[in-house]
Design a protein around this motif. Structure first.
Motif, PDB file in Angstrom:
ATOM      1  N   ASN A 167      39.463  77.418  22.266  1.00 65.45           N
ATOM      2  CA  ASN A 167      38.708  77.897  21.097  1.00 65.45           C
ATOM      3  C   ASN A 167      39.599  78.343  19.937  1.00 65.45           C
ATOM      4  N   ALA A 168      40.924  78.303  20.104  1.00 63.59           N
ATOM      5  CA  ALA A 168      41.823  78.794  19.045  1.00 63.59           C
ATOM      6  C   ALA A 168      41.634  78.027  17.740  1.00 63.59           C
ATOM      7  N   ALA A 169      41.476  76.704  17.843  1.00 57.49           N
ATOM      8  CA  ALA A 169      41.394  75.882  16.628  1.00 57.49           C
ATOM      9  C   ALA A 169      40.192  76.272  15.772  1.00 57.49           C
ATOM     10  N   GLY A 170      39.080  76.636  16.421  1.00 56.48           N
ATOM     11  CA  GLY A 170      37.881  77.029  15.674  1.00 56.48           C
ATOM     12  C   GLY A 170      38.132  78.269  14.836  1.00 56.48           C
ATOM     13  N   TYR A 171      38.876  79.203  15.368  1.00 54.50           N
ATOM     14  CA  TYR A 171      39.229  80.410  14.601  1.00 54.50           C
ATOM     15  C   TYR A 171      40.212  80.072  13.482  1.00 54.50           C
ATOM     16  N   LEU A 172      41.230  79.271  13.823  1.00 54.54           N
ATOM     17  CA  LEU A 172      42.283  78.992  12.841  1.00 54.54           C
ATOM     18  C   LEU A 172      41.759  78.179  11.657  1.00 54.54           C
ATOM     19  N   ALA A 173      40.615  77.530  11.838  1.00 55.08           N
ATOM     20  CA  ALA A 173      40.039  76.748  10.736  1.00 55.08           C
ATOM     21  C   ALA A 173      39.317  77.637   9.726  1.00 55.08           C
ATOM     22  N   LEU A 174      39.051  78.887  10.077  1.00 53.31           N
ATOM     23  CA  LEU A 174      38.333  79.782   9.155  1.00 53.31           C
ATOM     24  C   LEU A 174      39.246  80.221   8.017  1.00 53.31           C
ATOM     25  N   PRO A 175      38.684  80.353   6.819  1.00 53.29           N
ATOM     26  CA  PRO A 175      39.521  80.746   5.672  1.00 53.29           C
ATOM     27  C   PRO A 175      40.044  82.178   5.776  1.00 53.29           C
ATOM     28  N   ASN A 176      39.359  83.022   6.548  1.00 49.90           N
ATOM     29  CA  ASN A 176      39.792  84.427   6.639  1.00 49.90           C
ATOM     30  C   ASN A 176      40.589  84.722   7.911  1.00 49.90           C
ATOM     31  N   VAL A 177      41.077  83.672   8.547  1.00 47.42           N
ATOM     32  CA  VAL A 177      41.924  83.869   9.728  1.00 47.42           C
ATOM     33  C   VAL A 177      43.342  83.405   9.417  1.00 47.42           C
ATOM     34  N   GLY A 178      44.311  84.309   9.620  1.00 43.19           N
ATOM     35  CA  GLY A 178      45.703  83.951   9.373  1.00 43.19           C
ATOM     36  C   GLY A 178      46.373  83.415  10.619  1.00 43.19           C
ATOM     37  N   CYS A 179      46.031  84.019  11.752  1.00 47.58           N
ATOM     38  CA  CYS A 179      46.570  83.586  13.037  1.00 47.58           C
ATOM     39  C   CYS A 179      45.654  84.162  14.104  1.00 47.58           C
ATOM     40  N   VAL A 180      45.877  83.769  15.352  1.00 48.16           N
ATOM     41  CA  VAL A 180      45.119  84.375  16.451  1.00 48.16           C
ATOM     42  C   VAL A 180      46.112  85.050  17.398  1.00 48.16           C
ATOM     43  N   GLY A 181      45.579  85.938  18.230  1.00 51.29           N
ATOM     44  CA  GLY A 181      46.418  86.580  19.236  1.00 51.29           C
ATOM     45  C   GLY A 181      45.873  86.264  20.611  1.00 51.29           C
ATOM     46  N   GLY A 182      46.763  86.246  21.608  1.00 51.37           N
ATOM     47  CA  GLY A 182      46.240  85.981  22.946  1.00 51.37           C
ATOM     48  C   GLY A 182      47.290  86.083  24.018  1.00 51.37           C
ATOM     49  N   SER A 183      46.785  86.268  25.229  1.00 54.72           N
ATOM     50  CA  SER A 183      47.669  86.439  26.379  1.00 54.72           C
ATOM     51  C   SER A 183      47.885  85.140  27.137  1.00 54.72           C
ATOM     52  N   TRP A 184      47.236  84.040  26.659  1.00 58.05           N
ATOM     53  CA  TRP A 184      47.285  82.831  27.477  1.00 58.05           C
ATOM     54  C   TRP A 184      48.674  82.185  27.535  1.00 58.05           C
ATOM     55  N   LEU A 185      49.561  82.515  26.623  1.00 54.44           N
ATOM     56  CA  LEU A 185      50.898  81.910  26.654  1.00 54.44           C
ATOM     57  C   LEU A 185      51.771  82.485  27.763  1.00 54.44           C
TER      58      LEU A 185
END
Ligand code: ELE
Length: 211
Positions: A167-185
């Motif tokens: 689901n990261a790409a859906g967030y990153l496509a938003l104009p008000n999202v600069g980056c996402v955070g997550g523990s999956w890495l």
């Protein structure tokens, strides 16, 4: 409240800020190096374990190619402790005035957490415009953030909580999202078994995400 700590470019460093839970301080340096090898140059070590400050200290001393920050800053005392350990930015899952005041006293950039329009507006009043949106999926996800962009177009978010490669790409496509955070890495199993190669593979994919 001052706005000098506003992390204007904190969201611009990487498409993903890895959020890590470190149980063994000996994992800190190889983990950070594995992320760097995959092209990730920022890491948020959560203050959730007894060795978190030690982990921050080691990464700050031994992995100069990664920007080390402290996450799970949930009590005013955490801010100075994290700064002394070598953290170069602070992330809070939610925001209170006293928490942010002590964070601001460190002089470090802060990514304050918010989950609602009211919380975001309180942070705007305090001079912040880059916020963590937590817990992203549970609080309403992509649709919620898209709705906030209408009345609050000046805000940029790092959504965190429930984000994955799916689901990261859906967030990153938003104009008000600069980056996402997550523990999956940084899966707990990879850390426990010293599987740094897997961390690098996950980091490489994360670093390649478009925004
Ligand atoms: O500890 C903090 O400061 C938090 O705000 C929570 C973390 O950002 C999330 O727990 C990461 O979420 P997951 O990627 O779903 O594991």
């Amino acid at each position: 409240m001052s706005t000098q700590n506003e992390p204007t470019d904190l969201l611009g460093i990487s498409p993903v800020i890895p959020v890590v839970v470190i149980d063994d301080a000996d994992h800190a340096v190889p983990l950070a190096r594995a992320l760097v090898a995959g092209g990730i140059s920022i890491i948020e070590v959560t203050l959730r374990t007894p060795v978190a400050l030690q982990a921050i200290e080691r990464i700050a001393a031994e992995v100069p190619d990664i920007l080390i920050g402290a996450g799970t800053v949930t009590a005013p005392a955490h801010a100075a402790q994290a700064a002394s350990a070598g953290a170069r930015f602070l992330v809070t899952p939610g925001s209170t005035r006293s928490l942010l005041q002590s964070a601001e006293e460190t002089g470090l950039p802060i990514l304050p957490g918010a989950a609602t329009a009211s919380e975001a507006l309180q942070l705007v009043e305090m001079g912040y415009s880059s916020l963590k949106f937590f817990p992203a999926e549970a609080a309403g996800g992509v649709g919620y953030l898209r709705s906030l962009a209408g009345p609050l177009p000046q805000l940029r978010f790092c959504p965190t909580g429930g984000i994955s490669p799916d689901n990261a790409a859906g967030y990153l496509a938003l104009p008000n999202v600069g980056c996402v955070g997550g523990s999956w890495l940084t899966p707990a199993k990879a850390l426990a078994t010293g599987d740094w190669k897997s961390v690098t593979t996950l980091a490489t994919a994360a670093a390649a995400l478009q925004r």
